[in-house]
Write a protein that holds these residues in place. Structure first.
Motif, PDB file in Angstrom:
ATOM      1  N   GLU A 148      -4.437  -4.432   9.277  1.00  0.00           N
ATOM      2  CA  GLU A 148      -5.955  -4.537   8.429  1.00  0.00           C
ATOM      3  C   GLU A 148      -6.235  -4.662   6.922  1.00  0.00           C
ATOM      4  OE1 GLU A 148      -9.933  -3.786  11.248  1.00  0.00           O
ATOM      5  OE2 GLU A 148      -9.637  -5.711  11.561  1.00  0.00           O
ATOM      6  N   ARG A 149      -4.828  -4.168   6.197  1.00  0.00           N
ATOM      7  CA  ARG A 149      -4.124  -3.965   5.182  1.00  0.00           C
ATOM      8  C   ARG A 149      -3.765  -5.291   4.216  1.00  0.00           C
ATOM      9  NH1 ARG A 149      -7.979  -0.764   6.746  1.00  0.00           N
ATOM     10  NH2 ARG A 149      -8.020   1.705   5.662  1.00  0.00           N
ATOM     11  N   SER A 150      -3.047  -5.648   3.698  1.00  0.00           N
ATOM     12  CA  SER A 150      -2.645  -5.835   2.726  1.00  0.00           C
ATOM     13  C   SER A 150      -1.079  -5.692   2.790  1.00  0.00           C
ATOM     14  CB  SER A 150      -2.426  -6.160   1.105  1.00  0.00           C
ATOM     15  OG  SER A 150      -2.048  -5.126   0.510  1.00  0.00           O
ATOM     16  N   PRO A 151      -0.134  -7.025   2.525  1.00  0.00           N
ATOM     17  CA  PRO A 151       1.577  -6.093   2.875  1.00  0.00           C
ATOM     18  C   PRO A 151       1.901  -5.222   1.774  1.00  0.00           C
ATOM     19  CG  PRO A 151       0.837  -8.942   3.428  1.00  0.00           C
ATOM     20  CD  PRO A 151      -0.573  -8.181   2.681  1.00  0.00           C
ATOM     21  N   GLU A 152       0.863  -5.647   0.757  1.00  0.00           N
ATOM     22  CA  GLU A 152       1.463  -4.533  -0.733  1.00  0.00           C
ATOM     23  C   GLU A 152       1.194  -2.847  -0.216  1.00  0.00           C
ATOM     24  OE1 GLU A 152       0.133  -7.287  -1.375  1.00  0.00           O
ATOM     25  OE2 GLU A 152       1.549  -8.821  -1.733  1.00  0.00           O
ATOM     26  N   ALA A 153      -0.122  -3.035   0.580  1.00  0.00           N
ATOM     27  CA  ALA A 153      -0.786  -2.228   0.668  1.00  0.00           C
ATOM     28  C   ALA A 153       0.217  -1.128   2.063  1.00  0.00           C
ATOM     29  CB  ALA A 153      -2.348  -1.754   1.232  1.00  0.00           C
ATOM     30  N   CYS A 154       0.877  -1.801   2.501  1.00  0.00           N
ATOM     31  CA  CYS A 154       1.713  -1.849   4.091  1.00  0.00           C
ATOM     32  C   CYS A 154       2.689  -1.113   2.787  1.00  0.00           C
ATOM     33  CB  CYS A 154       1.108  -2.405   4.684  1.00  0.00           C
ATOM     34  SG  CYS A 154       0.300  -2.714   5.780  1.00  0.00           S
ATOM     35  N   ARG A 155       3.520  -2.090   2.252  1.00  0.00           N
ATOM     36  CA  ARG A 155       4.631  -1.751   1.515  1.00  0.00           C
ATOM     37  C   ARG A 155       4.680  -0.321   1.571  1.00  0.00           C
ATOM     38  NH1 ARG A 155       4.471  -6.679   0.455  1.00  0.00           N
ATOM     39  NH2 ARG A 155       6.665  -7.604   1.089  1.00  0.00           N
ATOM     40  N   GLU A 156       3.220   0.341   0.321  1.00  0.00           N
ATOM     41  CA  GLU A 156       3.094   1.626   0.366  1.00  0.00           C
ATOM     42  C   GLU A 156       3.419   2.758   1.511  1.00  0.00           C
ATOM     43  OE1 GLU A 156       2.931   4.361  -2.493  1.00  0.00           O
ATOM     44  OE2 GLU A 156       3.389   2.092  -3.007  1.00  0.00           O
ATOM     45  N   LEU A 157       2.068   2.381   2.003  1.00  0.00           N
ATOM     46  CA  LEU A 157       2.301   3.412   3.043  1.00  0.00           C
ATOM     47  C   LEU A 157       3.010   3.868   3.942  1.00  0.00           C
ATOM     48  CD1 LEU A 157      -1.289   1.403   4.984  1.00  0.00           C
ATOM     49  CD2 LEU A 157      -0.434   4.462   4.220  1.00  0.00           C
ATOM     50  N   ALA A 158       4.138   2.741   4.059  1.00  0.00           N
ATOM     51  CA  ALA A 158       5.390   3.040   4.535  1.00  0.00           C
ATOM     52  C   ALA A 158       6.391   3.963   3.167  1.00  0.00           C
ATOM     53  CB  ALA A 158       6.365   1.506   5.057  1.00  0.00           C
ATOM     54  N   VAL A 159       6.566   3.244   2.437  1.00  0.00           N
ATOM     55  CA  VAL A 159       6.925   4.290   1.524  1.00  0.00           C
ATOM     56  C   VAL A 159       6.692   6.426   1.043  1.00  0.00           C
ATOM     57  CG1 VAL A 159       7.501   4.727  -0.988  1.00  0.00           C
ATOM     58  CG2 VAL A 159       7.662   2.732  -0.412  1.00  0.00           C
ATOM     59  N   ARG A 160       4.841   6.098   1.297  1.00  0.00           N
ATOM     60  CA  ARG A 160       4.827   6.936   1.818  1.00  0.00           C
ATOM     61  C   ARG A 160       4.465   8.044   3.279  1.00  0.00           C
ATOM     62  NH1 ARG A 160      -2.267   7.020   0.003  1.00  0.00           N
ATOM     63  NH2 ARG A 160      -0.991   5.059   1.633  1.00  0.00           N
ATOM     64  N   ALA A 161       4.940   7.331   3.879  1.00  0.00           N
ATOM     65  CA  ALA A 161       5.182   7.914   5.293  1.00  0.00           C
ATOM     66  C   ALA A 161       6.537   8.352   5.249  1.00  0.00           C
ATOM     67  CB  ALA A 161       5.426   6.362   6.422  1.00  0.00           C
ATOM     68  N   ARG A 162       7.842   7.523   4.630  1.00  0.00           N
ATOM     69  CA  ARG A 162       8.783   8.155   4.572  1.00  0.00           C
ATOM     70  C   ARG A 162       9.072   9.239   3.895  1.00  0.00           C
ATOM     71  NH1 ARG A 162       9.684   2.188   3.818  1.00  0.00           N
ATOM     72  NH2 ARG A 162      10.477   1.295   5.863  1.00  0.00           N
ATOM     73  N   GLY A 163       8.209   9.222   2.108  1.00  0.00           N
ATOM     74  CA  GLY A 163       8.392  10.249   2.003  1.00  0.00           C
ATOM     75  C   GLY A 163       8.006  11.743   2.554  1.00  0.00           C
ATOM     76  N   HIS A 164       6.989  11.600   3.341  1.00  0.00           N
ATOM     77  CA  HIS A 164       6.796  12.992   3.967  1.00  0.00           C
ATOM     78  C   HIS A 164       7.354  13.281   5.344  1.00  0.00           C
ATOM     79  CE1 HIS A 164       2.649  12.506   2.437  1.00  0.00           C
ATOM     80  NE2 HIS A 164       2.412  11.884   2.127  1.00  0.00           N
ATOM     81  N   GLU A 166      10.409  12.983   5.408  1.00  0.00           N
ATOM     82  CA  GLU A 166      11.678  13.415   4.759  1.00  0.00           C
ATOM     83  C   GLU A 166      11.351  14.562   3.454  1.00  0.00           C
ATOM     84  OE1 GLU A 166      13.018  10.636   1.219  1.00  0.00           O
ATOM     85  OE2 GLU A 166      13.212   9.333   2.789  1.00  0.00           O
ATOM     86  N   ASP A 167       9.938  14.856   3.391  1.00  0.00           N
ATOM     87  CA  ASP A 167      10.024  16.337   2.466  1.00  0.00           C
ATOM     88  C   ASP A 167       9.064  17.386   3.874  1.00  0.00           C
ATOM     89  OD1 ASP A 167       7.211  16.235   2.872  1.00  0.00           O
ATOM     90  OD2 ASP A 167       6.933  15.383   0.464  1.00  0.00           O
TER      91      ASP A 167
END
Length: 172
Positions: A148-164, A166-167
């Motif tokens: 229940e979020r926008s596709p753009e918000a999901c892309r951002e969540l995916a980027v953040r998740a991948r960053g977490h 990795e780091d």
């Protein structure tokens, strides 16, 4: 994709899945043929639904709770969806996120322990998006409907998740 009852569905299908004695949910009785067709569809998708929920919650118990909640919502829905796989995947994702929000899970010891240790760094929404995108290959439009979020918000969540991931830092 929001055709499910979310309040009061616990009384319907109290046995926890297809074959239960429920069927007269808050929306009234569901015809026997309809209930049988829904049960058949649900059982065909149960392994996928459990896999999604397990990857999100990290526990068999949490996944089971999410799948049972999904069945209760599906059983009492006013009409069968045109795309049961997409709808049920979205519902089980939401249910798994709610399991995570309700209590921090106790991770089970298994060969997946290392993967779950990494997933624990993510917020419930980041974890859901990461699992649906990177593990199951869902597109952002499908994921957006599920969380229940926008596709753009999901892309951002995916980027953040991948960053977490990795780091190795604690995300939340």
């Amino acid at each position: 994709m929001r055709g499910f009852v979310t309040e009061g569905a616990g009384a319907a299908g109290a046995a926890g899945g297809p074959g239960g004695t429920g069927g007269c949910g808050v929306l009234g009785p569901v015809r026997r043929e309809e209930r049988t067709a829904r049960a058949r569809e649900f059982e065909e998708l149960r392994p996928l639904l459990f896999a999604i929920a397990y990857r999100i919650t990290g526990s068999v118990a949490g996944a089971g709770d999410a799948v049972r909640e999904t069945w209760l919502r599906y059983e009492t829905a006013p009409a069968r969806p045109e795309a049961p796989k997409a709808l049920l995947s979205a519902v089980v994702t939401r249910a798994a996120v709610e399991v995570l929000r309700s209590a921090r899970p106790r991770w089970e010891r298994s060969h997946d322990a290392a993967a779950f240790a990494l997933l624990e760094r993510l917020s419930p929404l980041e974890r859901a998006v990461f699992v649906l995108c990177d593990v199951f290959g869902f597109g952002f439009d499908e994921i957006a409907a599920a969380v229940e979020r926008s596709p753009e918000a999901c892309r951002e969540l995916a980027v953040r998740a991948r960053g977490h991931m990795e780091d190795g830092g604690q995300a939340w």
